[in-house]
Design a protein around this motif. Structure first.
Motif, PDB file in Angstrom:
ATOM      1  N   VAL A  73      -3.964   6.568  -6.089  1.00 32.30           N
ATOM      2  CA  VAL A  73      -4.091   5.284  -6.040  1.00 32.30           C
ATOM      3  C   VAL A  73      -4.444   4.688  -4.768  1.00 32.30           C
ATOM      4  N   GLN A  74      -3.738   4.956  -3.525  1.00 33.33           N
ATOM      5  CA  GLN A  74      -3.833   4.516  -2.331  1.00 33.33           C
ATOM      6  C   GLN A  74      -5.447   4.806  -1.890  1.00 33.33           C
ATOM      7  N   TYR A 120       0.832  -1.272  -0.082  1.00 37.03           N
ATOM      8  CA  TYR A 120      -0.024   0.070   0.094  1.00 37.03           C
ATOM      9  C   TYR A 120       0.817   1.397  -0.167  1.00 37.03           C
ATOM     10  N   ARG A 164      -0.769  -5.224  -8.618  1.00 35.98           N
ATOM     11  CA  ARG A 164       0.124  -5.303  -7.484  1.00 35.98           C
ATOM     12  C   ARG A 164      -0.519  -6.195  -6.382  1.00 35.98           C
ATOM     13  N   LEU A 168      -3.664  -1.607  -9.217  1.00 39.85           N
ATOM     14  CA  LEU A 168      -4.108  -2.614  -8.003  1.00 39.85           C
ATOM     15  C   LEU A 168      -4.272  -4.086  -8.493  1.00 39.85           C
ATOM     16  N   PHE A 195      -7.708   2.596  -3.791  1.00 37.35           N
ATOM     17  CA  PHE A 195      -7.798   1.175  -3.169  1.00 37.35           C
ATOM     18  C   PHE A 195      -8.470   1.034  -1.723  1.00 37.35           C
ATOM     19  N   HIS A 204      -5.493   3.163 -12.857  1.00 35.40           N
ATOM     20  CA  HIS A 204      -5.332   2.800 -11.458  1.00 35.40           C
ATOM     21  C   HIS A 204      -5.821   1.525 -11.143  1.00 35.40           C
ATOM     22  N   LEU A 247       2.178   2.802  -3.407  1.00 32.34           N
ATOM     23  CA  LEU A 247       1.245   3.089  -4.160  1.00 32.34           C
ATOM     24  C   LEU A 247       1.308   4.786  -4.154  1.00 32.34           C
ATOM     25  N   CYS A 280      -8.466  -2.152   4.268  1.00 28.43           N
ATOM     26  CA  CYS A 280      -9.104  -1.033   3.433  1.00 28.43           C
ATOM     27  C   CYS A 280      -9.966  -0.245   4.580  1.00 28.43           C
ATOM     28  N   CYS A 311     -12.449   0.965  -2.178  1.00 23.91           N
ATOM     29  CA  CYS A 311     -12.810  -0.508  -2.447  1.00 23.91           C
ATOM     30  C   CYS A 311     -13.555  -1.163  -1.272  1.00 23.91           C
ATOM     31  N   LEU A 333      -3.315  -6.528  -5.014  1.00 23.47           N
ATOM     32  CA  LEU A 333      -4.273  -5.746  -4.098  1.00 23.47           C
ATOM     33  C   LEU A 333      -5.714  -5.914  -4.355  1.00 23.47           C
TER      34      LEU A 333
END
Length: 194
Positions: A49-50, A42, A102, A99, A53, A95, A45, A129, A56, A104
């Motif tokens: 993008v964090q 995380y 990676r 994810l 993520f 983006h 990123l 998250c 989500c 994620l």
């Protein structure tokens, strides 16, 4: 797979040594060890993008997330910043691909053009998250406690997004939420019938 995503593009010996040290702890304490890898991935990123993520986490655990819906929600929430020569949709798709690359976000289905159709968060990543998003005031999840009562919303003046799972919906609708809430997220899960 999260470990591989976290190390993707790493060329320093220190990164690999940190993974080696953490792996020893992983077998001693599974949740803490995994959390370190998720946090490391995380942390690598870009900030935009964090936030995507963490967002989500608003979907229920185990929910098949339609990519088009996720992308539109990111855009509507202002999480995608405009860039020259790219549309907001293209940036958001990029983006989402980051994810997935990676590890994620789990890729479930692709469309005929190769783009992501549906995805999902692994259970451990879902919890990550939700916790991290609450700490960053990205969204506040409303859950019933063991006695089926709804908790009060802390710092209600700063809460802008509420996330209510279907199991708490009925109780939640009878309560008054904070005055500054701008987004109310609601999901209904289909149950399979034989």
């Amino acid at each position: 797979m999260v470990i591989a995503g976290g190390l993707r593009g790493s060329s320093t010996t220190n990164d690999w040594l940190r993974v080696e040290r953490t792996m020893a702890h992983l077998f001693i304490n599974y949740n803490v060890g995994c959390g370190v890898f998720v946090d490391m991935s995380y942390g690598r990123l870009p900030q935009e993008v964090q936030m995507c993520f963490l967002y989500c986490g608003i979907f229920p655990r185990g929910f098949d997330i339609p990519a088009w819906k996720l992308i539109r929600m990111w855009i509507a929430e202002g999480l995608i910043k405009p860039q020259q020569s790219y549309t907001l949709e293209e940036i958001a798709e990029h983006h989402l691909n980051v994810l997935v690359d990676r590890n994620l976000v789990i890729l479930l289905q692709k469309r005929s053009d190769g783009q992501i159709k549906t995805c999902r968060l692994h259970g451990m990543l879902h919890e990550f998250c939700r916790r991290k998003a609450a700490n960053k005031w990205l969204f506040q999840e409303i859950c019933t406690s063991a006695d089926n009562s709804l908790p009060s919303i802390q710092d209600s003046d700063t809460c802008r997004r509420l996330c209510i799972q279907p199991s708490t919906l009925c109780d939640s609708l009878h309560k008054t939420f904070c005055r500054t809430c701008q987004v109310f997220l609601l999901f209904f899960l289909k149950t399979k019938t034989n």
